[in-house]
Design a protein around this motif. Structure first.
Motif, PDB file in Angstrom:
ATOM      1  N   GLU A  28      -9.611  -0.107 -19.680  1.00 64.84           N
ATOM      2  CA  GLU A  28      -8.833  -0.010 -20.708  1.00 64.84           C
ATOM      3  C   GLU A  28      -7.539  -0.857 -20.109  1.00 64.84           C
ATOM      4  O   GLU A  28      -7.230  -1.627 -21.031  1.00 64.84           O
ATOM      5  CB  GLU A  28      -8.219   1.411 -21.294  1.00 64.84           C
ATOM      6  CG  GLU A  28      -9.303   2.179 -21.820  1.00 64.84           C
ATOM      7  CD  GLU A  28      -9.976   1.486 -23.004  1.00 64.84           C
ATOM      8  OE1 GLU A  28      -9.241   0.900 -23.901  1.00 64.84           O
ATOM      9  OE2 GLU A  28     -11.159   1.643 -23.352  1.00 64.84           O
ATOM     10  N   ARG A  29      -7.025  -0.538 -19.058  1.00 62.53           N
ATOM     11  CA  ARG A  29      -5.824  -1.352 -18.508  1.00 62.53           C
ATOM     12  C   ARG A  29      -5.892  -2.930 -18.597  1.00 62.53           C
ATOM     13  O   ARG A  29      -5.351  -3.532 -18.749  1.00 62.53           O
ATOM     14  CB  ARG A  29      -5.480  -0.871 -17.205  1.00 62.53           C
ATOM     15  CG  ARG A  29      -4.417   0.304 -17.421  1.00 62.53           C
ATOM     16  CD  ARG A  29      -3.488   0.484 -16.041  1.00 62.53           C
ATOM     17  NE  ARG A  29      -4.388   0.702 -14.839  1.00 62.53           N
ATOM     18  CZ  ARG A  29      -4.893   1.848 -14.574  1.00 62.53           C
ATOM     19  NH1 ARG A  29      -4.770   2.807 -15.183  1.00 62.53           N
ATOM     20  NH2 ARG A  29      -5.485   1.695 -13.358  1.00 62.53           N
ATOM     21  N   PRO A 158      -9.227 -12.222 -17.358  1.00 63.48           N
ATOM     22  CA  PRO A 158      -8.992 -12.846 -16.246  1.00 63.48           C
ATOM     23  C   PRO A 158     -10.297 -12.948 -15.738  1.00 63.48           C
ATOM     24  O   PRO A 158     -11.177 -12.035 -15.307  1.00 63.48           O
ATOM     25  CB  PRO A 158      -8.022 -11.930 -15.442  1.00 63.48           C
ATOM     26  CG  PRO A 158      -7.334 -11.150 -16.378  1.00 63.48           C
ATOM     27  CD  PRO A 158      -8.297 -10.717 -17.511  1.00 63.48           C
ATOM     28  N   TYR A 159     -10.470 -14.198 -15.018  1.00 66.01           N
ATOM     29  CA  TYR A 159     -11.549 -14.426 -14.205  1.00 66.01           C
ATOM     30  C   TYR A 159     -11.254 -14.011 -12.736  1.00 66.01           C
ATOM     31  O   TYR A 159     -12.205 -14.074 -11.571  1.00 66.01           O
ATOM     32  CB  TYR A 159     -12.104 -15.948 -14.308  1.00 66.01           C
ATOM     33  CG  TYR A 159     -12.665 -16.128 -15.742  1.00 66.01           C
ATOM     34  CD1 TYR A 159     -13.863 -16.232 -15.949  1.00 66.01           C
ATOM     35  CD2 TYR A 159     -11.893 -16.597 -16.779  1.00 66.01           C
ATOM     36  CE1 TYR A 159     -14.487 -16.379 -17.112  1.00 66.01           C
ATOM     37  CE2 TYR A 159     -12.214 -16.995 -17.999  1.00 66.01           C
ATOM     38  CZ  TYR A 159     -13.720 -16.735 -18.269  1.00 66.01           C
ATOM     39  OH  TYR A 159     -14.219 -17.053 -19.516  1.00 66.01           O
ATOM     40  N   HIS A 160      -9.955 -14.168 -12.232  1.00 68.21           N
ATOM     41  CA  HIS A 160      -9.350 -14.195 -10.891  1.00 68.21           C
ATOM     42  C   HIS A 160      -9.391 -12.496 -10.779  1.00 68.21           C
ATOM     43  O   HIS A 160      -9.186 -11.891 -11.845  1.00 68.21           O
ATOM     44  CB  HIS A 160      -8.108 -14.871 -10.856  1.00 68.21           C
ATOM     45  CG  HIS A 160      -7.027 -14.465 -11.583  1.00 68.21           C
ATOM     46  ND1 HIS A 160      -6.812 -14.878 -12.901  1.00 68.21           N
ATOM     47  CD2 HIS A 160      -5.793 -13.599 -11.462  1.00 68.21           C
ATOM     48  CE1 HIS A 160      -5.842 -14.259 -13.538  1.00 68.21           C
ATOM     49  NE2 HIS A 160      -5.258 -13.661 -12.675  1.00 68.21           N
ATOM     50  N   HIS A 161      -9.294 -12.174  -9.497  1.00 70.01           N
ATOM     51  CA  HIS A 161      -9.019 -10.834  -9.255  1.00 70.01           C
ATOM     52  C   HIS A 161      -8.018 -10.474  -7.960  1.00 70.01           C
ATOM     53  O   HIS A 161      -7.790  -9.264  -7.596  1.00 70.01           O
ATOM     54  CB  HIS A 161     -10.388 -10.182  -8.658  1.00 70.01           C
ATOM     55  CG  HIS A 161     -11.209 -10.845  -7.882  1.00 70.01           C
ATOM     56  ND1 HIS A 161     -11.070 -10.499  -6.455  1.00 70.01           N
ATOM     57  CD2 HIS A 161     -11.994 -11.856  -8.080  1.00 70.01           C
ATOM     58  CE1 HIS A 161     -11.888 -11.314  -5.829  1.00 70.01           C
ATOM     59  NE2 HIS A 161     -12.686 -12.078  -6.746  1.00 70.01           N
ATOM     60  N   VAL A 172      -4.457  -9.331  -1.997  1.00 71.70           N
ATOM     61  CA  VAL A 172      -4.890  -7.850  -2.489  1.00 71.70           C
ATOM     62  C   VAL A 172      -5.329  -7.719  -3.987  1.00 71.70           C
ATOM     63  O   VAL A 172      -4.953  -8.779  -4.583  1.00 71.70           O
ATOM     64  CB  VAL A 172      -3.498  -7.009  -2.206  1.00 71.70           C
ATOM     65  CG1 VAL A 172      -3.277  -6.817  -0.820  1.00 71.70           C
ATOM     66  CG2 VAL A 172      -2.334  -7.739  -3.269  1.00 71.70           C
ATOM     67  N   PRO A 173      -5.791  -6.740  -4.598  1.00 77.88           N
ATOM     68  CA  PRO A 173      -6.053  -6.738  -6.063  1.00 77.88           C
ATOM     69  C   PRO A 173      -4.841  -6.862  -6.795  1.00 77.88           C
ATOM     70  O   PRO A 173      -3.851  -6.749  -6.457  1.00 77.88           O
ATOM     71  CB  PRO A 173      -6.797  -5.386  -6.173  1.00 77.88           C
ATOM     72  CG  PRO A 173      -7.197  -4.953  -5.006  1.00 77.88           C
ATOM     73  CD  PRO A 173      -6.026  -5.352  -4.101  1.00 77.88           C
ATOM     74  N   SER A 180      -9.872  -4.559  -9.930  1.00 77.54           N
ATOM     75  CA  SER A 180      -9.827  -5.714 -10.402  1.00 77.54           C
ATOM     76  C   SER A 180     -11.277  -6.879 -10.084  1.00 77.54           C
ATOM     77  O   SER A 180     -11.445  -7.367 -10.845  1.00 77.54           O
ATOM     78  CB  SER A 180      -8.556  -6.683 -10.127  1.00 77.54           C
ATOM     79  OG  SER A 180      -8.448  -6.808  -8.755  1.00 77.54           O
ATOM     80  N   GLU A 181     -11.545  -6.544  -8.713  1.00 75.10           N
ATOM     81  CA  GLU A 181     -12.509  -7.555  -8.669  1.00 75.10           C
ATOM     82  C   GLU A 181     -14.168  -7.186  -9.126  1.00 75.10           C
ATOM     83  O   GLU A 181     -14.783  -8.083  -9.591  1.00 75.10           O
ATOM     84  CB  GLU A 181     -12.816  -7.355  -6.863  1.00 75.10           C
ATOM     85  CG  GLU A 181     -14.112  -8.553  -6.211  1.00 75.10           C
ATOM     86  CD  GLU A 181     -14.204  -8.572  -4.906  1.00 75.10           C
ATOM     87  OE1 GLU A 181     -14.757  -9.281  -4.378  1.00 75.10           O
ATOM     88  OE2 GLU A 181     -13.429  -7.673  -4.176  1.00 75.10           O
TER      89      GLU A 181
END
Length: 288
Positions: A28-29, A158-161, A172-173, A180-181
């Motif tokens: 959700e975040r 986001p596509y990045h992580h 870092v995430p 995120s990854e």
């Protein structure tokens, strides 16, 4: 597009992320970061909002941009709420770029805003700075797309992580997103079922062939270096806070010999609101 409508569009992403065992609160975040964007493509049922190529109509007296002409966008024709960017309500955006990274950190493109009612004159599209100097550049420019563009309102995650930090482990995430990854991987797997396909995108998040960190952050870093050296920015302050920067547009050229290249036009949100399109910084990711 309302926040509820955007979250509804993300149903396939939510379902797959939960099926992977990612905690619901983390999913959700991540979904809270959703942004509206406009996908511009030749096909679709959306309104015609511009075109790749076509006549180059610049305001009278405007110097010819250094980089080749890519596309024009009629801002008045964009669907309402297509992006969350503070774009002018009318007039045209002209995008310029060369889809290759020469490794010197210089901007590889520019943007010209033509307000509605401005006196314009047609210019030679082959009049950019180094067109006559090398057959290779001419061959690349000859492959620039030439077609009308229709807009579809889409959503973007986001596509990045990762974010870079000054000490080890260096990457870092994304803050507040320990998964995120995994979440970025799920987005890459599901976005084709959620958004439409097109070579040009306005707003949203930047994407490229190999992505770990935000391409807008790279544009910011290059802009800071170029501004410090007095080569960009007109002597005005440049923010080092990524939160102050946004993606204006992404372009995937699909050009022979430059497969996998992606062009990013990034700008400070304050400059965008002030219509300072001359302070757009353009980067190219290409992994030959």
């Amino acid at each position: 597009m309302t926040p509820d409508e955007m979250r509804e569009r993300l149903g396939p992403f939510r379902d797959k992320a939960l099926a992977r065992g990612i905690p619901a609160e983390d999913v959700e975040r991540w979904m809270d970061t959703v942004r509206p964007c406009a996908t511009l493509a030749e096909g679709g049922d959306g309104p015609v909002v511009g075109r790749f190529g076509g006549p180059l109509m610049l305001p009278v007296g405007t110097p010819h941009p250094f980089h080749p002409f890519v596309a024009s966008i009629d801002l008045a024709a964009l669907p309402a709420g297509a992006t969350d960017l503070p774009l002018p309500p009318d007039g045209h955006l002209l995008l310029f770029a060369y889809p290759e990274d020469f490794g010197d950190g210089d901007t590889m493109g520019s943007v010209v805003y033509v307000p509605a009612g401005t006196a314009v004159e047609e210019r030679d599209k082959e009049g950019w700075a180094w067109f006559d100097n090398d057959d290779e550049y001419q061959e690349v420019f000859a492959q620039f797309p030439q077609e009308q563009l229709r807009a579809t309102v889409d959503v973007s995650l986001p596509y990045h992580h990762w974010v870079e930090i000054p000490e080890e482990p260096r990457w870092v995430p994304l803050p507040g997103h320990p998964h995120s990854e995994e979440l970025a991987a799920v987005w890459r797997e599901t976005h084709g079922d959620i958004v439409s396909s097109g070579r040009l995108q306005l707003g949203g998040y930047a994407d490229q062939e190999a992505i770990d960190t935000d391409p807008v952050g790279q544009a910011m870093s290059y802009a800071l270096d170029e501004a410090q050296a007095g080569r960009w920015g007109g002597g005005e302050p440049v923010s080092a806070d990524l939160a102050d920067w946004v993606l204006l547009a992404d372009w995937t050229p699909w050009i022979d010999g430059l497969e996998g290249a992606t062009v990013h036009w990034a700008v400070q949100r304050a400059d965008l609101a002030a219509r300072r399109f001359d302070r757009t910084f353009t980067t190219v990711d290409w992994n030959p």
